[in-house]
Design an enzyme around this catalytic site. Sequence first.
Site, mmCIF file in Angstrom:
data_model
loop_
_atom_site.group_PDB
_atom_site.id
_atom_site.type_symbol
_atom_site.label_atom_id
_atom_site.label_comp_id
_atom_site.label_asym_id
_atom_site.label_seq_id
_atom_site.Cartn_x
_atom_site.Cartn_y
_atom_site.Cartn_z
ATOM 1 C CE LYS A 269 -3.321 54.848 42.125
ATOM 2 N NZ LYS A 269 -3.580 54.784 40.678
ATOM 3 C CB SER B 79 7.533 58.862 40.927
ATOM 4 O OG SER B 79 6.437 58.375 40.199
ATOM 5 N N GLY C 198 -11.252 48.356 36.557
ATOM 6 C CA GLY C 198 -10.346 48.563 37.678
ATOM 7 C C GLY C 198 -9.973 50.024 37.841
#
Length: 289
Positions: A73, A24, A135
Site C-alpha cells: 500500500k 475480492s 497501524g
Amino acid sequence: MEARISGKTKLYALIGSPVGHSGSPAMYNYSFAAKGIDSAYVAFDVDVEHTKAAIDAMRTFHMGGMNVTMPCKVEAAKYMDELSDAARIMGAVNTIVNQDGKLIGHNTDGVGFVGNLKDHGIEVKGKKVTICGGGGAATAIQVQLALDGVREISIFNKKDEFFQRTLNTAETLRKEIEGLVVNVYDIDDMAKMKDEMADSDIFVNGTVVGMKPMDDQSVVKDVTAFHKNLVVCDVVYNPIETKLLREAKEAGCITVGGKGMLLWQGVEAFKLYTGDDMPVEEVKAKFFS
C-alpha cells in the site's frame, strides 16, 4: 465466467501478498456480471519489491483499476499521478483507478469503516471518537473520520518504535482539518482510556487484539469503561463477535463488527472503477451473511 470474457473485457486486479485467501475476485466478478459490465477481476501475489513492476504492467495492459493490499500500500502510493485527500494524508493507497492513462490513488479503508457505521444507522459528524491502534487500518479510519467531520479523536497506541508515527498522523490531521481536536495516549494507560471513553460517542478497536488466536483478549481491560450511550466497533472479523464486542453488548452498548468494513470499502472501490453502484444487498446476502 468464460462465456462473458470478450476481446474488449476490461481487467481489474488485486495485488499484495498473500492474496490466495481473498474474497475480492468473487465479490467483484459477481457484481460485474450482475450489472452487465464487461470486466473481470483477478488476484496476483505481488511482494513489495515488485509493486512498481505491477503498476507499470497496469499501464501497459490498460487495466481499469487495481486494489492494493499489504505489504504494497505505501509503496504503491509513490507511483501515482494523483492522490485522493485520504491517500495523500495516509501516504498509502488501496485502490487505483486508471483514468485514460492517469493513475489516481485512493484509500477506501476508512470509507468502508464509515459506510459500515452508516449501514447500522450511525453517523460520525460532530462526534467524539476514541480509537485504539496506529497501524494501516486504524490510520485509515482516523483520517476518514477527520475528513467526515468528527469533532475530536483520541488515539491510544503502544509506546513503541512506531509511536512517533501516530504522533505525526495526529499532527497532520490537526493541520489539515481546522478545529479538529486530536490527542494521542499510551494504550496501556487504562485509567486515561476510561476517561476518554466516558464522553466519547464511538469507540473503535483498530488493532489485531481480539483476532484469532488472540480471541480471549480485548483492548479494554476495565469493562466499567463501557456505557450505554457508546457505540463500540471492531475492525476484527474473525471471530465475528470479539471479546470486546461481547463485553460491550453485555454493558448495553450498540456494537458493530468488522466484516461490514470489507464490504463497504469494496462498494466504494466499485463505484470509483465503474461509476456504477455495486448491488450491495445481493453481495451482502451472498458473501457476507
